[in-house]
Scaffold this motif. Structure first.
Motif, PDB file in Angstrom:
ATOM      1  N   GLN A   1      12.808  13.110   2.356  1.00  0.00           N
ATOM      2  CA  GLN A   1      11.953  11.815   2.505  1.00  0.00           C
ATOM      3  C   GLN A   1      10.651  12.397   1.780  1.00  0.00           C
ATOM      4  N   TYR A   2      10.069  13.394   1.871  1.00  0.00           N
ATOM      5  CA  TYR A   2       8.985  13.868   0.762  1.00  0.00           C
ATOM      6  C   TYR A   2       9.440  13.837  -0.521  1.00  0.00           C
TER       7      TYR A   2
ATOM      8  N   GLN B   1      11.391  11.942  -1.995  1.00  0.00           N
ATOM      9  CA  GLN B   1      11.404  10.521  -2.617  1.00  0.00           C
ATOM     10  C   GLN B   1      10.143   9.956  -2.586  1.00  0.00           C
ATOM     11  N   LYS B   2       9.385  10.324  -1.819  1.00  0.00           N
ATOM     12  CA  LYS B   2       7.888   9.891  -1.570  1.00  0.00           C
ATOM     13  C   LYS B   2       7.068  10.413  -3.042  1.00  0.00           C
ATOM     14  N   LEU B   3       7.638  11.553  -3.759  1.00  0.00           N
ATOM     15  CA  LEU B   3       7.109  11.794  -5.181  1.00  0.00           C
ATOM     16  C   LEU B   3       7.283  11.190  -6.029  1.00  0.00           C
ATOM     17  N   ASP B   4       8.228  10.032  -5.995  1.00  0.00           N
ATOM     18  CA  ASP B   4       8.802   9.296  -7.091  1.00  0.00           C
ATOM     19  C   ASP B   4       9.374   9.853  -8.356  1.00  0.00           C
TER      20      ASP B   4
ATOM     21  N   CYS C   1       4.825  13.359   4.621  1.00  0.00           N
ATOM     22  CA  CYS C   1       5.668  11.873   4.578  1.00  0.00           C
ATOM     23  C   CYS C   1       4.666  10.677   5.231  1.00  0.00           C
ATOM     24  N   ASN C   2       3.880  11.048   6.148  1.00  0.00           N
ATOM     25  CA  ASN C   2       3.146  10.040   6.789  1.00  0.00           C
ATOM     26  C   ASN C   2       1.933   9.357   6.332  1.00  0.00           C
ATOM     27  N   GLU C   3       1.453  10.149   5.067  1.00  0.00           N
ATOM     28  CA  GLU C   3       0.088   9.771   4.569  1.00  0.00           C
ATOM     29  C   GLU C   3       0.461   8.540   3.561  1.00  0.00           C
TER      30      GLU C   3
END
Length: 138
Positions: free
Chosen positions: A34-35, A37-40, A136-138
């Motif tokens: 998840q993290y 993926q958040k980094l794109d 992940c929640n930011e």
């Protein structure tokens, strides 16, 4: 320059052949993905103790192998295999790598990568989970 995230595999797995992103069942793996993926990033790969570098949608069989049980020579051999696989997807001297993997998984990879970051370095598992959940929640 591409950004590539490398996530280590996990010991907890489903019992049937699955896409790599679905095979690993641990909270640490799920939050790492998840993290990542958040980094794109341009690409995300899994560092598998058995298969080496694995694409997220690659279908693989479950296994019971970990680098933590291997001798240094075996880990060096594994790292050489991963580097060879990685060279087909990345520029080892020009791309940026984000490594979400423990010491044994990154130890012999790092000397071959010019630009990398290790956000979870030195954190025990519980702190790694806290960091990932918060990020992940930011």
């Amino acid at each position: 320059m591409k950004k590539i995230v490398l996530i280590s595999c996990a010991s907890k797995k489903k019992a049937v052949k699955s896409r790599a992103r679905e095979l690993y069942d641990s909270p640490l793996f799920k939050f790492s993905l998840q993290y990542a993926q958040k980094l794109d990033p341009d690409a995300i790969f899994i560092l598998s103790a058995k298969y080496g570098l694995v694409a997220l949608d690659e279908k693989i069989e479950p296994y019971d192998i970990t680098l933590n049980d291997m001798r240094a020579a075996e880990r060096k051999e594994w790292a050489s295999k991963v580097i060879s696989q990685l060279q087909t997807h990345a520029d080892l001297s020009g791309d940026q790598f984000v490594i979400l993997a423990g010491k044994h998984y990154r130890q012999y990879l790092l000397p071959r990568l010019m630009s990398y970051e290790i956000p979870l370095k030195g954190l025990p598992i519980g702190k790694q989970l806290q960091y990932l959940k918060r990020a992940c929640n930011e």
